[in-house]
Design an enzyme around this catalytic site. Structure first.
Site, PDB file in Angstrom:
ATOM      1  N   GLU A   1      18.013  -3.598  -4.190  1.00 57.69           N
ATOM      2  CA  GLU A   1      18.025  -2.244  -4.761  1.00 57.69           C
ATOM      3  C   GLU A   1      19.449  -1.725  -4.933  1.00 57.69           C
ATOM      4  OE1 GLU A   1      15.357   0.449  -2.806  1.00 57.69           O
ATOM      5  OE2 GLU A   1      13.614  -0.774  -3.294  1.00 57.69           O
TER       6      GLU A   1
ATOM      7  N   ASP B   1      14.014   4.014   5.837  1.00 60.92           N
ATOM      8  CA  ASP B   1      12.720   3.393   5.534  1.00 60.92           C
ATOM      9  C   ASP B   1      12.618   2.196   6.462  1.00 60.92           C
ATOM     10  OD1 ASP B   1      10.394   2.302   4.692  1.00 60.92           O
ATOM     11  OD2 ASP B   1      10.993   1.956   2.602  1.00 60.92           O
TER      12      ASP B   1
ATOM     13  N   GLU C   1      10.516   6.871   7.023  1.00 58.63           N
ATOM     14  CA  GLU C   1       9.372   6.356   6.250  1.00 58.63           C
ATOM     15  C   GLU C   1       8.786   5.136   6.957  1.00 58.63           C
ATOM     16  OE1 GLU C   1      10.504   5.735   2.171  1.00 58.63           O
ATOM     17  OE2 GLU C   1       9.075   4.112   1.907  1.00 58.63           O
TER      18      GLU C   1
ATOM     19  N   ASP D   1       4.318   5.411   3.335  1.00 59.91           N
ATOM     20  CA  ASP D   1       4.409   4.583   2.113  1.00 59.91           C
ATOM     21  C   ASP D   1       3.241   3.584   2.150  1.00 59.91           C
ATOM     22  OD1 ASP D   1       5.015   2.785   0.112  1.00 59.91           O
ATOM     23  OD2 ASP D   1       6.901   2.082   0.955  1.00 59.91           O
TER      24      ASP D   1
ATOM     25  N   LYS E   1       4.153   6.041  -5.410  1.00 55.02           N
ATOM     26  CA  LYS E   1       4.552   4.904  -6.247  1.00 55.02           C
ATOM     27  C   LYS E   1       3.388   4.657  -7.205  1.00 55.02           C
ATOM     28  CE  LYS E   1       7.204   2.183  -2.822  1.00 55.02           C
ATOM     29  NZ  LYS E   1       6.990   1.191  -1.716  1.00 55.02           N
TER      30      LYS E   1
ATOM     31  N   SER F   1      11.191  -2.217  -5.379  1.00 60.19           N
ATOM     32  CA  SER F   1      12.376  -3.083  -5.266  1.00 60.19           C
ATOM     33  C   SER F   1      12.502  -3.985  -6.499  1.00 60.19           C
ATOM     34  CB  SER F   1      12.311  -3.893  -3.982  1.00 60.19           C
ATOM     35  OG  SER F   1      11.076  -4.563  -3.878  1.00 60.19           O
TER      36      SER F   1
HETATM   37  P1  PGA Z   1       9.089  -2.319  -2.136  1.00 59.25           P
HETATM   38  O1  PGA Z   1      10.085  -1.401  -1.328  1.00 59.25           O
HETATM   39  O2  PGA Z   1       9.119  -1.892  -3.548  1.00 59.25           O
HETATM   40  O3  PGA Z   1       9.624  -3.709  -1.906  1.00 59.25           O
HETATM   41  O4  PGA Z   1       7.734  -2.118  -1.500  1.00 59.25           O
HETATM   42  C1  PGA Z   1      10.230  -0.037  -1.538  1.00 59.25           C
HETATM   43  C2  PGA Z   1       9.777   0.760  -0.346  1.00 59.25           C
HETATM   44  O5  PGA Z   1       9.288   0.186   0.647  1.00 59.25           O
HETATM   45  O6  PGA Z   1       9.862   1.971  -0.349  1.00 59.25           O
HETATM   46 ZN    ZN Z   2       8.877   2.069   1.896  1.00 61.42          ZN
END
Ligand code: PGA
Ligand code: ZN
Length: 429
Positions: A206, A241, A286, A312, A337, A367
């Site tokens: 990221e 997180d 998180e 999350d 998300k 990610s």
């Molecule tokens: P991920 O990570 O997109 O790999 O799930 C982002 C997050 O955990 O917030």
């Molecule tokens: Zn997360």
């Protein structure tokens, strides 16, 4: 009514070079595209990203699911009102009724529903955020950014256990100032790591800095020192997180410290980061416990008055999981998300439920993300209050920050700043 006249689906690549799906939805003579993002630290409750598991792209292709969906579902979507997000959601679920979209995957519905929204905006000759704001009857607002500084876990080859140490520019009064401050913190943290002999030539998934350190707390100390070195103590706070699901081994947590593996109970795991709240300016945590570790979630709820407790993997942008979390008083904020929910309508439903219960909402990228910036319009239009899209570096990240700066330049909406954290009674700073 604006009927869907055509939908095209094809395979493209995401920011990690992994195959994903791009959708183009046509409403009348207007059309728009959207690409599905994908995660690395995915939870058990989120909509699935189904890969073909055939020879193409070493099993990672999505062209077969696209072909199957195109044959079995697409013809039934033609003629549906593309402006009606709920109707589109209902129709998509008719053909894949499992919560996680186990038949065709959630990547295709999310790309289609986002593209339908963007085509809808074109039809109306309106900015995408405006369409969301009108639909939710909300006041468009520029969100407080939560920006990745140091990456670990699944996004940085397990350099440390913690997945993200982020900077939150709580003292900034504009998005421009906010972005400059977090940029300064990233630069100063990077320079401190460099001076300590940690190679800084690469970035994590990221765009964050990373290094193979002795412990999570050592990384936390680096970021904390980076904030001080940038002269921003008290103005920039820290968010974590923990992505605890990744460290959970069924009945205990496994972490790494000074080259040793340690086993921790739920209580020990939560207390471990709980102690950091007294030492570092942490205002948000998180996934501080694994997605189904109910004891851990119960324990961390004691911190809800001092910090943001974000779910999350725990809620996976699923409304019914969120409703239970609210009833349990176990957290105070949800990560939104869209691809976890599988459709735009479902993601907006969870967001609306959270806001209705005075919970915080953080709209988040994945990610594995893309060059598109609709996520910012989603955050601004829904008045989500906060946004998390990774670091300042890498184009799939800067595309989103640049959209936010564009909306600020054209004075589209005012900047919310620290008020985004008003659901936390006694902020830990
Ligand atoms: P991920 O990570 O997109 O790999 O799930 C982002 C997050 O955990 O917030
Ligand atoms: Zn997360």
């Amino acid at each position: 009514m604006s009927a869907i006249s055509k939908i095209d689906l094809w395979q493209v690549l995401d920011s990690r070079g992994m195959p994903t799906v791009s959708a183009r939805v046509s409403l009348g003579n207007k059309s728009a595209n959207a690409i599905a993002p994908s995660g690395a630290s995915t939870g058990a409750h989120e909509a699935l990203f189904l890969r073909d598991n055939k020879e193409s792209y070493d099993g990672k292709s999505v062209s077969e699911t696209i072909a199957l969906f195109t044959k079995e579902v697409l013809p039934h979507l033609i003629g549906i009102d593309g402006n009606d997000f709920a109707e589109l959601d209902k129709n998509l679920r008719n053909y894949d009724s499992s919560r996680t979209f186990s038949k065709f995957g959630g990547h295709i519905p999310v790309a289609i529903t986002i593209a339908a929204w963007l085509a809808n905006a074109k039809e109306k000759n309106a900015e995408p955020f405006k369409v969301i704001a009108d639909r939710l009857n909300s006041t468009p607002t520029l969100p407080l950014p939560m920006v990745n500084i140091f990456s670990g876990g699944a996004h940085a080859g397990g350099a440390i256990d913690l997945q993200d140490i982020l900077a939150v520019p709580i003292g900034a009064t504009s998005i421009e100032e906010a972005m400059e401050w977090v940029w300064l913190v990233r630069e100063s943290t990077k320079s401190l790591l460099s001076k300590s002999g940690h190679d800084q030539s690469l970035v994590a998934d990221e765009g964050g800095v990373t290094a193979r350190l002795q412990s999570d707390e050592q990384a936390l100390q680096f970021v904390s020192d980076g904030i001080a070195k940038a002269g921003l103590s008290g103005k920039v706070a820290i968010a974590l997180d923990i992505a605890a699901t990744q460290s959970f081994q069924g009945d205990h947590y496994q972490i790494h410290e000074s080259g040793n593996i340690k086993k921790l109970s739920s209580e020990q795991f939560v207390s471990r980061w709980g102690k950091w709240l007294d030492i570092y300016p942490i205002i948000s945590v998180e996934d501080g416990a694994a997605e189904d570790d109910n004891d851990g979630w119960k324990q961390q709820s004691e911190y809800c008055d001092r910090i943001q407790i974000i779910g999350d993997d725990r809620y996976a942008t699923q409304n019914d999981r969120l409703v239970s979390g609210i009833a349990n008083l176990e957290a105070n904020t949800i990560l939104i998300k869209p691809n976890q929910a599988g459709t735009l309508h479902s993601a907006l439903t969870a967001l609306t439920t959270a806001k209705g219960s005075n919970w915080g909402t953080v709209v988040s990228a994945r990610s594995g993300d893309t060059e598109e910036s609709w996520l910012v319009d989603l955050a601004v239009g829904s008045n989500a209050g906060q946004i998390k899209v990774g670091s300042t570096h890498r184009s799939e990240r800067s595309a989103k920050w640049n959209r936010l700066l564009e909306l600020s330049h054209f004075a589209t909406a005012s900047y919310i700043g620290k008020a985004a954290l008003s659901h936390v009674k006694n902020l830990n700073i």
